[in-house]
Design a protein around this motif. Sequence first.
Motif, short mmCIF file in Angstrom:
data_model
loop_
_atom_site.label_atom_id
_atom_site.label_comp_id
_atom_site.label_asym_id
_atom_site.label_seq_id
_atom_site.Cartn_x
_atom_site.Cartn_y
_atom_site.Cartn_z
N LEU A 289 0.95 -0.98 0.14
CA LEU A 289 0.09 0.20 -0.08
C LEU A 289 0.83 1.47 0.28
O LEU A 289 0.43 1.97 -0.30
CB LEU A 289 -0.81 0.26 1.31
N LYS A 290 2.47 1.03 1.23
CA LYS A 290 2.58 2.27 0.72
C LYS A 290 3.63 2.24 -0.27
O LYS A 290 3.13 4.05 -0.98
CB LYS A 290 3.61 2.20 1.84
N GLU A 291 3.62 1.81 -1.09
CA GLU A 291 4.63 1.76 -2.52
C GLU A 291 3.65 2.11 -3.59
O GLU A 291 3.77 2.85 -4.15
CB GLU A 291 5.11 1.03 -3.03
N CYS A 292 2.84 2.13 -3.42
CA CYS A 292 1.50 2.26 -4.48
C CYS A 292 1.05 4.20 -4.49
O CYS A 292 0.50 4.66 -5.29
CB CYS A 292 -0.16 1.43 -4.58
N LEU A 293 1.02 4.14 -2.67
CA LEU A 293 0.92 5.23 -2.43
C LEU A 293 2.15 6.94 -3.24
O LEU A 293 1.36 8.14 -2.93
CB LEU A 293 0.31 5.76 -0.88
N GLU A 294 3.23 5.82 -3.00
CA GLU A 294 4.08 6.94 -4.05
C GLU A 294 4.05 7.07 -5.33
O GLU A 294 4.50 7.23 -5.77
CB GLU A 294 5.88 5.51 -3.17
N ALA A 295 3.97 5.49 -5.92
CA ALA A 295 3.31 5.55 -6.89
C ALA A 295 2.96 6.65 -7.93
O ALA A 295 2.65 7.05 -8.92
CB ALA A 295 3.31 4.24 -7.88
N LEU A 296 1.73 6.49 -7.22
CA LEU A 296 0.61 7.45 -7.66
C LEU A 296 0.49 8.96 -8.14
O LEU A 296 0.85 9.06 -9.02
CB LEU A 296 -0.78 7.30 -7.47
N PRO A 297 1.44 9.28 -7.07
CA PRO A 297 1.86 11.14 -7.05
C PRO A 297 2.52 11.03 -8.19
O PRO A 297 2.52 11.93 -8.56
CB PRO A 297 2.06 11.89 -5.66
N VAL A 298 3.50 9.94 -7.98
CA VAL A 298 4.70 9.93 -8.95
C VAL A 298 4.79 10.04 -10.40
O VAL A 298 4.83 11.10 -11.27
CB VAL A 298 5.79 9.23 -9.17
N GLU A 299 3.68 9.71 -10.38
CA GLU A 299 2.98 8.83 -11.93
C GLU A 299 2.21 10.77 -12.76
O GLU A 299 2.33 10.61 -13.39
CB GLU A 299 2.14 8.13 -12.35
N TYR A 300 1.60 11.50 -11.41
CA TYR A 300 1.08 12.35 -12.39
C TYR A 300 1.65 14.32 -11.58
O TYR A 300 1.41 14.44 -10.82
CB TYR A 300 -0.78 12.13 -11.67
N ASP A 301 3.06 13.60 -11.64
CA ASP A 301 3.97 14.75 -11.95
C ASP A 301 3.89 15.25 -10.41
O ASP A 301 4.68 16.45 -9.70
CB ASP A 301 3.62 15.94 -12.56
#
Length: 168
Positions: free
Chosen positions: A68-80
Motif C-alpha cells: 500500500l505504501k509503495e502504491c501511495l508513493e507511485a500514484l503521485p509520481v505518475e501525476y507529476d
Amino acid sequence: MLTDDLFEHWILLLEELDIINQMYLYAVSKNGMPRDVSLAFAVELAEPMAEILVARKKLPANTRRQTLKECLEALPVEYDNVVFYKETSADSDGFLDKLKNNRVRIMHIKHNQKKEKCFDGAHCVLYLCKLSLLYRSIPLGLFDISACAYKGKLKMNAAALDAWAENL
C-alpha cells in the motif's frame, strides 16, 4: 472538453472502476463518519487505482504487487507529484507511513493502538482533500487529456490546501 468520445470513455471507466468509484464518492461525501474513517477508505483506494493504471500501462507492471505504501508513493509520481509535492519533498517516508498507519488504525481495530504515527482530525481532512485531487486527476490521464489542460488548477488547489494546512 466534454465530447461524445470522452463521455463514452468515462462510461467504460466507471464500469471498470466498479466499487472503487463508489468508495471514492462515499469517502469524500458528507457521510457522518469521522474524517479518519473517510481518509482510511481513500487511502485504501490507492491499491486498486494502481492496479488499473498498471493494466492501462500508465504505471510499471511491478507496481501491481507492491505494498500500500509503495502504491501511495507511485500514484503521485505518475501525476507529476503536483498534489503532494510539499509532503514528499520534506519527509516522504514519514508522510507515507502516516497515511498507511491511519488506514491500518481504522481497518484493523485493536485495543491501545499507537496514535502518534497517525494524523489528527484536521490533517485527515487535509489529506482526504489532497487524495481526492489526485484521484480526480487520474481519469484525466487515462483519457489522454494533456496535463497542461488541468495542471495549473491542480497546483492552485494543492497550494490552497497547503496554505490552509499552515494554520493547523
